[in-house]
Design an enzyme around this catalytic site. Structure first.
Site, short mmCIF file in Angstrom:
data_model
loop_
_atom_site.label_atom_id
_atom_site.label_comp_id
_atom_site.label_asym_id
_atom_site.label_seq_id
_atom_site.Cartn_x
_atom_site.Cartn_y
_atom_site.Cartn_z
N ASP A 253 -1.14 1.94 -4.82
CA ASP A 253 -2.03 1.04 -5.27
C ASP A 253 -3.46 1.69 -4.75
O ASP A 253 -3.68 2.39 -4.11
CB ASP A 253 -1.66 -0.40 -4.70
CG ASP A 253 -2.25 -1.65 -5.77
OD1 ASP A 253 -3.31 -1.24 -6.04
OD2 ASP A 253 -2.07 -2.89 -5.36
C1 BGC Z 1 -4.46 -4.14 -7.24
C2 BGC Z 1 -3.24 -3.69 -8.57
C3 BGC Z 1 -4.19 -3.14 -9.62
C4 BGC Z 1 -5.03 -2.02 -9.06
C5 BGC Z 1 -5.87 -1.55 -10.17
C6 BGC Z 1 -5.34 -3.13 -6.88
O1 BGC Z 1 -6.38 -3.90 -6.12
O2 BGC Z 1 -3.37 -4.56 -6.29
O3 BGC Z 1 -2.49 -4.79 -8.97
O4 BGC Z 1 -3.05 -2.64 -10.53
O5 BGC Z 1 -6.09 -2.65 -8.03
O6 BGC Z 1 -6.95 -2.21 -10.59
#
Ligand code: BGC
Length: 709
Positions: A253
């Site tokens: 993530d």
């Molecule tokens: C979130 C994810 C997301 C990623 C990309 C993160 O902060 O937890 O769910 O896919 O950002 O935007």
């Protein structure tokens, strides 16, 4: 394609960049930078062309810019990824609402339509479905999930994967694992989960999704039993890669690999890169730990080059599968962007999802409204177009149908509307109350459109108080004093504790954040053009102190009737609150009446390997046609591990015209009865079971079953 040959010709630095992802906005800034050497993305300008992927950008122009000649060198196409979570330009209701439709085909269709729009705009991969199990409404991200049941989440996740694939983009199951179990409901917080609970509840939906062969899996931010997920060898390597044979791309993530420093698990970025790479987290989303340290780690022998090559190969394979080597701008289609996005077809699905995902929680007969009823719309959601919710993606507010617009269109007359106050949790300005009350007094029925502001749930938006905001509660009390009937239409990204407000309303329609077609859907529901049929997939607590609260709880050694206040001493209970939720999982009313009766089972004795059929009669005893969700629950009465009082094992959404009845049948096999036993095996244990059928998780008919060999 000869991946091995391509990889053999890459330097270690090139490989590290293939495994690195940066924000699209940073790349665009870097591409525009006049002075060479300036880098917003953290990657030197001359190496931007080696990057494997970028995330989150705003449509065709941006996609083309990112891929412009300087970086999309021949044979080095870039993967573009985006959070297409509940729609792209056509924004569908929140996933928690889509889950509540209990309609897998509809969920698949929403994903497919989103994918078609996203693909036409250059998106190759979506960071969805999110299938985290959620039991605590304080956590802001419950709105992205389909709720508190592992079985439903798994099936909903699979439906979305099929939809994204049909629509032509790859998808990413997230957030592996147990991100939804954040302690105290506070985003990013620690999780500590027993092996049994992990396998039996938290891992199930991700593993179910793997059956659909998703292209990617995203690791979560959380610490799980002391280990940050990007360092969790047991889950990432032993379980995901070896046991489950997942050979797609694993991505961290956002910044997650570097966060192992703050977790107190790794001393610096180099150490972070070593740990994550050795766990075969293939893509480093935005921490640049791989870009800056992987080559050095390989040279020092701390990460094997063979492993890095395997990781690069997975990324190249995904690009190849998506057709990026034939056409780096695969899918981009201006014509279909113009004709398809927000087209009638997409809007129709969005409207259906909003209708079928909204839940009628209360109704003393005031609903449905007559078209000529003298109503007014009061509250912060009465006329706003801000109905899209958290991951609105490229949705534009101006394309959203407000409640006022929807109601006026349906009734063909103008309807007075007063916003009265802001929806923010800490709003205090009452200056709009007087006008609201004046308007309310002139009408017969007040449709109070209230709820949580759309950006006050979602990532990084946890709340400790999950009631309707104090200012709106105050307004509702004042509206009640007018003596008029009140229909409360609620908008939120989480279950709210409605104990104080429920008695003030004659009906409550809970619409989550319903998306671009919200106003039309709500008008259809209020006036009975569509009969409400959505169910809640999270228990609605009576008070926040009950969180986490879920229907598949354990009885404890000192059980207590969850719905009565009596005999609480020395039983598992609160002094000041009931155990039961205000509205249970699977609950939702209709304008007609459904009766479930005469539960039967083909045999109450089932030998291993056999199957039995449990059935009941569902009758529409009311005056309207409608749809009802019949739910199958089991209770394994005694096991090598204690089993929850109920577990959902099947559901069917049945449409019946007024007066019609139908026998609804479910097949039960050993698989239905299986669980992770004390010995760690997934199997059914012999003995006694209760088999239950109901139209929610509280009100069920019961029969018995005995499994023997
Ligand atoms: C979130 C994810 C997301 C990623 C990309 C993160 O902060 O937890 O769910 O896919 O950002 O935007």
């Amino acid at each position: 394609m000869d991946y091995k040959k391509i990889i053999a010709n890459m330097t270690l630095e090139e490989k590290a960049l293939q495994l690195s992802q940066v924000a699209a906005a940073d790349i665009i800034q870097d591409a525009d930078a006049v002075v060479t050497g300036i880098s917003h993305s953290g990657v030197p300008q001359e190496h931007l062309g080696e990057l494997g992927s970028a995330l989150n950008f705003s449509g065709i122009e941006a996609a083309e810019k990112i891929r412009s000649a300087s970086f999309a060198k021949k044979n080095k196409p870039l993967l573009l990824m985006q959070d297409v979570v509940h729609g792209y330009k056509t924004v569908y209701p929140l996933n928690i609402a889509i889950g509540g439709t209990f309609d897998l085909e509809l969920a698949e269709k929403c994903a497919e339509m989103s994918a078609i729009e996203a693909r036409a705009n250059g998106v190759n991969v979506t960071f969805a479905p999110m299938v985290d199990l959620v039991r605590d409404a304080r956590w802001g991200r419950v709105n992205e999930s389909t709720g508190e049941d592992p079985y439903l989440n798994g099936l909903m996740g699979r439906a979305s994967i099929r939809g994204y694939r049909k629509g032509g983009i790859a998808c990413c199951v997230k957030h592996f694992a147990a991100y939804g179990a954040a302690e105290s409901g506070r985003d990013y917080n620690t999780t500590d989960i027993s092996d049994h609970a992990l396998h039996e509840y938290y891992l199930k939906s991700y593993l179910e999704c793997l059956k659909e062969k998703p292209d990617m899996v995203m690791t979560s931010f959380n610490l799980l039993n002391g280990i940050p997920m990007n360092g969790h060898t047991e889950l990432l390597v032993d379980l995901l890669r070896e046991q489950e044979g997942f050979d797609g791309v694993v991505i961290s993530d956002y910044g997650g690999i570097g966060e192992m420093i703050s977790h107190g698990y790794a001393e610096d970025f180099k150490e972070c890169a070593r740990i994550a790479a050795n766990n075969e987290v293939d893509i480093d989303m935005c921490s640049l730990a791989y870009a800056n340290h992987l080559p050095e780690l390989v040279r020092e022998g701390k990460v094997s080059e063979e492993k890095v090559d395997r990781m690069v190969e997975r990324v190249l394979r995904l690009k190849d599968k998506l057709g990026l080597y034939q056409n780096a701008s695969v899918g981009i289609d201006e014509e279909s962007d113009k004709t398809y996005c927000l087209s009638g077809g997409a809007r129709e699905i969005a409207r259906r999802a909003a209708e079928d995902g909204s839940v009628l929680l209360e109704n003393n007969g005031v609903l449905p409204l007559e078209k000529d009823a003298k109503i007014c719309l009061i509250g912060p959601y009465a006329q706003t177009q801000e109905l899209m919710g958290e991951w609105a993606c490229l949705g534009k507010t101006e394309n959203v149908v407000s409640v006022k617009e929807g109601v006026e269109k349906l009734t063909d007359k103008s309807v007075p509307a007063v916003s009265a106050c802001s929806a923010h949790w800490n709003a205090t300005d009452e200056s709009g109350f007087d006008e609201a009350l004046r308007t309310a007094k002139k009408s017969d029925i007040i449709v109070a459109c209230m709820g949580e502001y759309c950006k006050e749930s979602g990532e990084s938006h946890s709340r400790a108080a999950i009631t309707l905001a104090a200012l709106q509660v105050k307004l509702l009390h004042k509206l009640k004093e007018t003596g008029k009937k009140i229909v409360l239409v609620l908008f939120a990204g989480r279950p709210l504790a409605l104990t104080e407000v429920a008695p003030l309303a004659d009906a409550i329609l809970f619409c989550w954040h319903p998306g671009v077609e919200g106003g039309n859907a709500i008008a259809n529901l209020l006036y009975g053009e569509v009969n409400p049929n959505g169910k809640i997939t999270m228990s609605f607590p009576r008070s926040v102190g009950q969180c986490p609260i879920y229907y598949n709880y354990f009885s404890s050694g000192r059980p207590k009737n969850p719905d009565t206040a009596e005999n609480y001493l020395y039983t598992t209970s609160y002094l000041d609150e009931l155990n039961s939720p205000l509205y249970p999982f699977g609950y939702g009313l209709s304008y007609t009446k459904f009766e479930l009766s005469e539960i039967g089972i083909s045999s109450s004795e089932m030998k291993r390997g056999e199957r039995v059929i449990v059935s009941a009669t569902l009758k529409n005893t009311g005056k309207r046609d409608g749809r009802e969700v019949v739910q199958l629950y089991i209770h394994d009465k005694f096991g090598s591990c204690a089993r929850p009082v109920k577990e959902l094992k099947g559901f069917q959404k049945i449409a019946l015209v007024a007066g019609e009845e139908r026998r609804v049948r479910f097949e039960i096999s050993e698989e239905t009865l299986a669980y992770f036993t004390a010995s760690g095996e997934y199997r059914a244990e012999e003995g006694k079971f209760e088999i239950m059928l109901g139209t929610n998780s509280r009100d069920v008919l019961k029969t018995k079953l005995n499994l023997y060999s």
